[in-house]
Design a protein around this motif. Structure first.
Motif, short mmCIF file in Angstrom:
data_model
loop_
_atom_site.label_atom_id
_atom_site.label_comp_id
_atom_site.label_asym_id
_atom_site.label_seq_id
_atom_site.Cartn_x
_atom_site.Cartn_y
_atom_site.Cartn_z
N ALA A 46 0.84 -1.19 0.00
CA ALA A 46 0.00 0.00 0.00
C ALA A 46 0.88 1.24 0.00
O ALA A 46 1.91 1.28 0.68
N SER A 47 0.47 2.25 -0.73
CA SER A 47 1.20 3.51 -0.73
C SER A 47 0.85 4.32 0.52
O SER A 47 -0.21 4.14 1.11
N ASN A 48 1.75 5.19 0.91
CA ASN A 48 1.56 6.02 2.10
C ASN A 48 0.57 7.14 1.80
O ASN A 48 0.90 8.12 1.15
N GLN A 49 -0.66 6.98 2.27
CA GLN A 49 -1.71 7.97 2.03
C GLN A 49 -1.99 8.84 3.25
O GLN A 49 -2.50 9.95 3.12
N GLY A 50 -1.71 8.33 4.42
CA GLY A 50 -2.04 9.05 5.65
C GLY A 50 -0.93 9.92 6.15
O GLY A 50 0.06 10.19 5.46
N ALA A 51 -1.05 10.35 7.38
CA ALA A 51 -0.06 11.24 7.99
C ALA A 51 1.26 10.53 8.26
O ALA A 51 2.29 11.18 8.42
N SER A 52 1.25 9.20 8.33
CA SER A 52 2.46 8.43 8.58
C SER A 52 2.20 6.99 8.15
O SER A 52 1.06 6.60 7.85
N LEU A 53 3.26 6.18 8.12
CA LEU A 53 3.09 4.76 7.79
C LEU A 53 2.20 4.08 8.83
O LEU A 53 1.36 3.23 8.50
N GLU A 54 2.39 4.47 10.08
CA GLU A 54 1.59 3.88 11.16
C GLU A 54 0.12 4.27 11.03
O GLU A 54 -0.78 3.48 11.32
N ASP A 55 -0.13 5.50 10.58
CA ASP A 55 -1.49 5.95 10.37
C ASP A 55 -2.18 5.10 9.31
O ASP A 55 -3.35 4.72 9.46
N ASP A 56 -1.46 4.79 8.23
CA ASP A 56 -2.02 3.93 7.19
C ASP A 56 -2.33 2.54 7.73
O ASP A 56 -3.39 1.97 7.44
N LYS A 57 -1.41 1.99 8.50
CA LYS A 57 -1.64 0.66 9.05
C LYS A 57 -2.87 0.65 9.93
O LYS A 57 -3.67 -0.30 9.91
N ALA A 58 -3.05 1.70 10.72
CA ALA A 58 -4.22 1.78 11.59
C ALA A 58 -5.51 1.86 10.80
O ALA A 58 -6.54 1.30 11.20
N LYS A 59 -5.48 2.56 9.66
CA LYS A 59 -6.68 2.70 8.84
C LYS A 59 -6.97 1.42 8.05
O LYS A 59 -8.14 1.04 7.87
N LEU A 60 -5.93 0.77 7.54
CA LEU A 60 -6.12 -0.36 6.64
C LEU A 60 -6.33 -1.69 7.36
O LEU A 60 -7.06 -2.56 6.87
N THR A 61 -5.70 -1.87 8.49
CA THR A 61 -5.74 -3.18 9.16
C THR A 61 -7.17 -3.66 9.44
O THR A 61 -7.49 -4.83 9.16
N PRO A 62 -8.07 -2.83 9.98
CA PRO A 62 -9.44 -3.32 10.20
C PRO A 62 -10.14 -3.76 8.92
O PRO A 62 -10.92 -4.72 8.93
N GLU A 63 -9.84 -3.09 7.80
CA GLU A 63 -10.47 -3.46 6.53
C GLU A 63 -9.92 -4.78 6.01
O GLU A 63 -10.66 -5.61 5.47
N LEU A 64 -8.62 -4.99 6.20
CA LEU A 64 -8.02 -6.26 5.77
C LEU A 64 -8.53 -7.42 6.63
O LEU A 64 -8.71 -8.54 6.14
N GLN A 65 -8.78 -7.14 7.89
CA GLN A 65 -9.35 -8.16 8.76
C GLN A 65 -10.78 -8.48 8.35
O GLN A 65 -11.21 -9.65 8.39
N ALA A 66 -11.52 -7.47 7.90
CA ALA A 66 -12.88 -7.71 7.40
C ALA A 66 -12.85 -8.57 6.13
O ALA A 66 -13.69 -9.46 5.95
N PHE A 67 -11.86 -8.31 5.27
CA PHE A 67 -11.72 -9.12 4.06
C PHE A 67 -11.40 -10.57 4.41
O PHE A 67 -11.96 -11.50 3.82
N GLU A 68 -10.53 -10.75 5.39
CA GLU A 68 -10.18 -12.11 5.82
C GLU A 68 -11.42 -12.82 6.38
O GLU A 68 -11.63 -14.01 6.12
N LYS A 69 -12.23 -12.09 7.12
CA LYS A 69 -13.43 -12.70 7.69
C LYS A 69 -14.40 -13.13 6.60
O LYS A 69 -15.06 -14.17 6.70
N GLN A 70 -14.47 -12.33 5.52
CA GLN A 70 -15.37 -12.64 4.41
C GLN A 70 -14.88 -13.80 3.56
O GLN A 70 -15.67 -14.62 3.10
N THR A 71 -13.57 -13.84 3.33
CA THR A 71 -13.03 -14.77 2.33
C THR A 71 -12.12 -15.86 2.89
O THR A 71 -11.82 -16.83 2.19
#
Length: 437
Positions: A46-71
């Motif tokens: 993923a490209s750095n879209q947020g205020a920091s790399l950590e900010d991106d991880k915080a935003k993306l991780t819940p969505e990736l977990q939702a994808f894992e739950k679905q698939t």
């Protein structure tokens, strides 16, 4: 290019592209070469879209977990800073050691398309993620060279807006934001006082420089490439456009000389802290608020034009900015990769992710959500729809960004040092860049 593409592109672009081995793809991290040994795992850059790399991880991780739950598919996330991203991608296309799915700046689409490493999104492949018709036409125009099958899909869309400090404008007796560049310079001179400046620019950021040069050239009836893809950097309109931008420091002096050294969002900070009254930026809202500026303290207006109002032709006032999503065609989990692309471009995820980043969904139905109708995003959304154009989708676009952006960086450095910037000196810098192409 991107939501937060604020660092220079590596100078090795041209050489690396020449060394690319067509057809080599990513996905080795999902299994060995014997086949799809880990169909339940994907690697995502993923490209750095947020205020920091950590900010991106915080935003993306819940969505990736939702994808894992679905698939049932686990996504291994790596957020890659912009200073490394293009070179990392080029290295992956030549070595085959890369991710399954990745983000790319949309201006790189045609350059990366020529490597042969990315999965083509033909009609059949688009059908697997919901169909091509779901996406905005302007966003699709930045997914590869014209007339060729796209090798990416839009993920986040952006355009430039003119941000202005309401209080500073009121204190200077200015009742509305400028609609033309002459008005911007006039207002900028009134606002440049007491150690404060009318405008903040990011002069050492080659990508920023190119984005603005593209718009100024368009407004002067020019482009940086002809219909055959040959560079035309020294056309009168291109030269005039570049000089007009450099003159914000060189002649008009409405931007601080120190801005010539900015390349890491310093102009955002200057605007947020009241050191500058205006800013040309893509979806600055989240970053401004992170620096303590409240939404009611700034306004957003269309980027000025030479005369009249923004629109097509010579009144283009933004490049089509944004992020695309691509798949390495040698991924050992292509089915899973396409499921992930489908998930990330679904209406629900488009609303969540673009809402989190302050960008605009390139998926038409998601963009109609009221969440994207605040004053800032309304201006940017209208710009994308009516007065934005994609940067040249040519194989050498990445080199164009590095060379022309670098030439403008040098010209701004000259201006900051008090050295004269003339039409002749601009033409000479652009001629050198064209020769290097």
């Amino acid at each position: 290019m991107s939501v937060r593409a604020r660092t220079a592109i590596g100078a090795v672009i041209g050489a690396t592209l020449l060394a690319v081995l067509p057809g080599c793809g990513g996905g080795t991290s999902t299994g060995d070469s014997g086949g799809n040994s880990h169909p339940k795992t994907l690697t995502y850059w993923a490209s750095n879209q947020g205020a920091s790399l950590e900010d991106d991880k915080a935003k993306l991780t819940p969505e990736l977990q939702a994808f894992e739950k679905q698939t049932g598919i686990t996504v291994k996330l790596e957020v890659v800073p912009w200073s490394d991203l293009l070179n990392r991608i080029l290295g992956a296309t030549s070595s085959g050691q890369g991710p399954d799915v990745l983000n790319i700046g949309n201006t790189w689409s045609a350059s990366l398309q020529t490597t042969g490493a990315l999965l083509p999104f033909d009609d059949q492949t688009f059908a697997k993620i919901g169909g091509k018709g779901r996406f905005q036409e302007s966003a699709l125009a930045s997914t590869g060279a014209s007339g060729k099958t796209p090798t990416a899909v839009p993920l986040y869309s952006l355009a430039y807006g003119l941000y202005y400090n309401k209080k500073m404008f009121a204190d200077a007796g200015i009742s509305k934001p400028p609609a033309t560049w002459d008005e911007l310079v006039q207002d900028g001179r009134r606002l440049t006082t007491g150690g404060r400046y009318g405008l903040a620019v990011e002069g050492a950021n080659v990508s920023e420089n190119v984005h603005h040069a593209f718009v100024f050239a368009k407004q002067h009836g020019a482009d940086f490439f002809d219909a055959s893809g040959n560079p035309t950097f020294t056309s009168p309109g291109a030269v005039e456009g570049v000089k007009q931008y450099v003159d914000f420091i060189a002649r008009d002096k409405i931007a601080a000389a120190g801005n010539a050294e900015y390349d890491q969002n310093q102009s955002i900070q200057d605007f947020a802290t009241g050191k500058a009254a205006m800013l040309l930026w893509q979806a600055a809202g989240p970053n401004l608020q992170k620096h303590g500026m409240k939404p009611d303290q700034y306004g957003v207006a269309p980027v000025p034009v030479q005369s009249g109002t923004p629109g097509p032709g010579q009144n283009i006032d933004s490049m089509v900015a944004g992020i695309n999503m691509a798949v390495f065609k040698n991924s050992q989990n292509l089915d899973g990769a396409l499921k992930f692309v489908q998930f990330m471009t679904s209406d629900a995820e488009q609303k969540k992710l673009n809402g989190a980043y302050g960008s605009i969904p390139p998926v038409k139905t998601a963009a109609q959500d009221p969440a994207f109708s605040n004053p800032e995003l309304t201006v940017l959304r209208n710009t994308i729809a009516t007065s934005a154009a994609p940067l040249p989708q040519v194989p050498k676009e990445s080199q164009f960004e590095e060379l022309v952006g670098g030439a403008i960086k040098d010209l701004l450095a000259d201006a900051a040092a008090g050295r004269p910037v003339t039409t002749q000196s601009v033409q000479q810098r652009l001629a050198k860049a064209q020769q290097q192409m």
